[in-house]
Scaffold this motif. Sequence first.
Motif, PDB file in Angstrom:
ATOM      1  N   GLY A  74       0.816  -1.213   0.000  1.00 17.49           N
ATOM      2  CA  GLY A  74       0.000   0.000   0.000  1.00 17.49           C
ATOM      3  C   GLY A  74       0.848   1.260   0.000  1.00 17.49           C
ATOM      4  O   GLY A  74       0.857   1.969   0.983  1.00 17.49           O
ATOM      5  N   GLY A 104      -1.363  -3.388  -4.059  1.00 21.93           N
ATOM      6  CA  GLY A 104      -1.805  -2.010  -4.199  1.00 21.93           C
ATOM      7  C   GLY A 104      -0.678  -1.200  -4.801  1.00 21.93           C
ATOM      8  O   GLY A 104       0.471  -1.286  -4.354  1.00 21.93           O
ATOM      9  N   LEU A 162      -4.269   2.915  -5.664  1.00 25.42           N
ATOM     10  CA  LEU A 162      -4.445   3.805  -4.521  1.00 25.42           C
ATOM     11  C   LEU A 162      -4.758   5.212  -4.994  1.00 25.42           C
ATOM     12  O   LEU A 162      -4.291   5.636  -6.053  1.00 25.42           O
TER      13      LEU A 162
END
Length: 322
Positions: A74, A104, A162
Amino acid sequence: MKLGVLDQMAQPKGLTAEETAAQTIELAQYVESLGYERYWFAEHHATKGMVSSSPEIMMAAVAAKTDDLKVGSGGILLPQYSSYKVATQLFQLQALFPGRIEAGVGRSPGGNETIRSLLADGKPNQLEEYPEKLKDLVTYLSKNGSIRAAPRTEESPMLYSLGLGENSAKLAAELGVGYVYGHFINPSRGKQSHEIYEAQFTEGYLTKPSRRSAIFVICGETDEHAEELAISQDAWLLHVEKGLDSRVPSTEEARETDWNEEELAKIRNNRKRMIIGGPNKVKNELLALSKQYQCDDWLILTNIHDFEEKKQSYCRIMEILH
């Protein structure tokens, strides 16, 4: 409600990077025992206090030390890298840990221009190429893509883009990939972003939309206890934004700091990116935000100094929501 962890591996003062990494493995094992579904890693470079610079390696390390926990990034800083190389790393992870890999990716430069250039091996700034690089990554990960990366696993890993606003939501929806909104960075565009992603999603890499949000949460025994814990995160975040020492200070150090009015105003404004409180307050605020976003899938960040208190915060969050 689905709960996961987004870990920046913020290094507490007094601990080494090695000790912080060891605590991370312990925390991942602990939250899996509580019932958390996933554990994601950020990517940060050229900081003194954020230890997660290679999420793919941390994903492998945590997956190897847990049983069913999904692991993710992420996120991977896609503009700086070859989309094909990223795809091969993800497939390698998928081969090792089938069904547990969630990728991500984002468009951050990863640091100042010097660091960005080093990551990209001297190539010009490619941030504006993110949509094309994401399209390429989808192709390399897809079973029916014109070029598929290796190893060619039976199933492809989950893929999320994201974002912090409507444009990122539109891109994720257009490509049919998952979407993660960063409330912990920009708390002002979450409702609109989630609505656009859901409304405009077209079947592509995924057959149905998959979205979640990431937010700072500290859950104490009481509201007052949570405020005591949050002081170290307040100070840490202020230091990060100023480009200062990004290790997490102790509660005592943070409490003794003499903040000026501008700094205090910034700390108050940063609280919009967080939920801080005892169990009832955290539950009510997270449920209200979930209703606003129409999102029941959350990644939780907790960057406080005390490791045992961090573990207990994650425990309380799970207890009040399940």
